[in-house]
Design an enzyme around this catalytic site. Structure first.
Site, short mmCIF file in Angstrom:
data_model
loop_
_atom_site.label_atom_id
_atom_site.label_comp_id
_atom_site.label_asym_id
_atom_site.label_seq_id
_atom_site.Cartn_x
_atom_site.Cartn_y
_atom_site.Cartn_z
N CYS A 212 10.22 -12.31 -21.53
CA CYS A 212 9.87 -13.72 -21.71
C CYS A 212 9.51 -14.44 -20.42
CB CYS A 212 11.01 -14.46 -22.41
SG CYS A 212 12.48 -14.69 -21.37
N ASP A 344 -1.39 1.49 2.77
CA ASP A 344 -0.92 0.13 3.06
C ASP A 344 0.52 0.19 3.54
OD1 ASP A 344 -0.10 -2.50 3.07
OD2 ASP A 344 -0.90 -2.98 1.09
#
Length: 420
Positions: A212, A344
């Site tokens: 949610c 990265d």
């Protein structure tokens, strides 16, 4: 499925796979676990499914701890008989194919699975059980975002409702992925989920509820969503002191040759998975101590009076665990940014290096200067050395802890192999 029962094309593919792997090993080009499977699948794209048929299979997946947990689980399930496994960590379908072809006819298989390939391997192997360890950020330039990975896992499990799931109750992303959407209960039986508690030191990828979007709060070992019913389930298997409590409340002392509390959690997972094959914990615990170095991880080597221990750390969560395993001794950190590592290095700023304060720290590797800046920010004094050999010569006799990411770890292993 045995070669005798496979279609002719699959028999040829399996034979060629074994031969290619053996030639690769003989030529010193590695263990052959990728090339053998790659060639076999080129000949028969369904070879993995043919090789998996007739075996009781466990799949082990997660961001961290897959290789170690797979080795521990294979040892535990080995109580029952021969177990096929991809023990060198080749965890994509090529590696699974090669491992099963090499093993021949075995009743059981325990396979480590890269988290991105879990859905594909579930489809091909139809396992008895899948273990979900954890989800955290990894290789930022190419790995999927954590919540996206959880969604892919959840969707894959929805398509295979009969598979037993062994899942980490301490990781909200894993709990959400393992728990079926509400609508499934209307027309399908609830899935069989066994929860284990191994702890979760790294929280930075699970502050927001994947269901949610509300904040997740924590108190001690408990966690819960502030906006929906998602919360930590009651675990069936729990790490307690230096042992594991099983679902019947019995405590089993765990003796490992592997360091750190994280490996007690891996052992609990292995016992939980083995129980899905009806292996009793009392029969399995003794076998866990037979697992030592895993593809060089945790290996200890003596060189020039230094006892060198190798620890692999490939992302922020595993670096945190490595600091927990390492003794308070001189420590070498080595960082590369080659293709297998991810290009990265900004993830270094997700790692808290402050636990290294107060010890001698050395740094090396292709991206040592990136690491140097990070350590300066964390106020950790360090010494830059140009090579692993220079590092060994820069510390007094005794313990040297080495923590390295993937290709840096392999470079150091190769250096030690040349000398020894």
């Amino acid at each position: 499925m045995t070669d005798a029962r496979m279609p002719l094309r699959a028999k040829v593919a399996s034979s060629v796979s074994r031969t290619a792997a053996a030639l690769s090993r003989a030529a010193g080009r590695g263990d052959g676990s990728v090339i053998g499977g790659w060639i076999g699948l080129k000949i028969d794209p369904d070879l993995l499914a043919h090789l998996a048929a007739g075996r009781a299979i466990a799949l082990i997946s997660g961001t961290n701890g897959k290789t170690t947990t797979t080795r521990l689980t294979a040892a535990a399930v080995g109580v029952l008989g021969p177990v096929a496994t991809n023990s060198f960590g080749a965890n994509m379908p090529t590696g699974h194919t090669s491992a099963l072809a090499k093993a021949g006819s075995t009743p059981y298989a325990v396979l480590e699975v890269d988290e991105h390939y879990l859905a594909q391997v579930l489809e091909a192997t139809e396992p008895r059980v899948v273990a979900l360890l954890n989800l955290s950020r990894d290789q930022l330039d190419r790995a999927k975002e954590v919540s996206m990975m959880a969604q892919l896992w959840r969707a894959a499990l929805v398509r295979h409702p009969g598979i037993r799931v062994v899942a980490n109750a301490d990781d909200p992303m894993v709990v959400w992925a393992a728990t079926p959407p509400q609508q499934r209960s209307d027309h399908l039986p609830p899935p069989s989920i066994t929860w284990f508690s191994a702890g979760q030191r790294w929280h930075d990828d699970s502050w927001v509820c994947p269901e949610c979007g509300s904040p997740i709060e924590r108190s001690g070992e408990q966690w819960w969503c502030t906006g929906c019913p998602l919360r930590r389930p009651t675990p069936h298997w729990v790490v307690e002191d230096d042992g594991v409590v099983d679902p019947h409340g019995a405590w089993h002392k765990i003796v490992l040759q592997l360091p750190g509390r994280v490996n007690l959690g891996n052992a609990a997972t292995a016992l939980a998975v083995a129980a899905q094959f009806d292996v009793r914990p009392t029969d399995a615990v003794g076998r866990l101590s037979s697992v030592t170095s895993i593809a060089g991880r945790y290996a200890q080597v003596t060189r020039d009076g230094r006892n060198i221990r190798l620890l692999l750390a490939k992302n922020p969560a595993s670096w945190l665990e490595a600091f927990d395993m390492a003794e308070h001794a001189p420590t070498l950190l080595s960082i590369n940014a080659r293709d297998p590592d991810g290009l990265d290095t900004s993830w270094l700023y997700d790692v808290d290096f402050s636990p290294l304060r107060g010890r001698q720290v050395l740094i090396t590797g292709d991206r040592a200067y990136d690491l140097a800046v990070r350590l300066e920010v964390n106020d950790v004094p360090f010494q830059h050395v140009r090579s692993f050999g220079d590092a060994v010569g820069s510390v007094p006799p005794g313990r040297l802890e080495v923590i390295a990411n993937y290709t840096a770890f392999q470079d150091i292993r190769a250096e030690l192999d040349r000398v020894n």
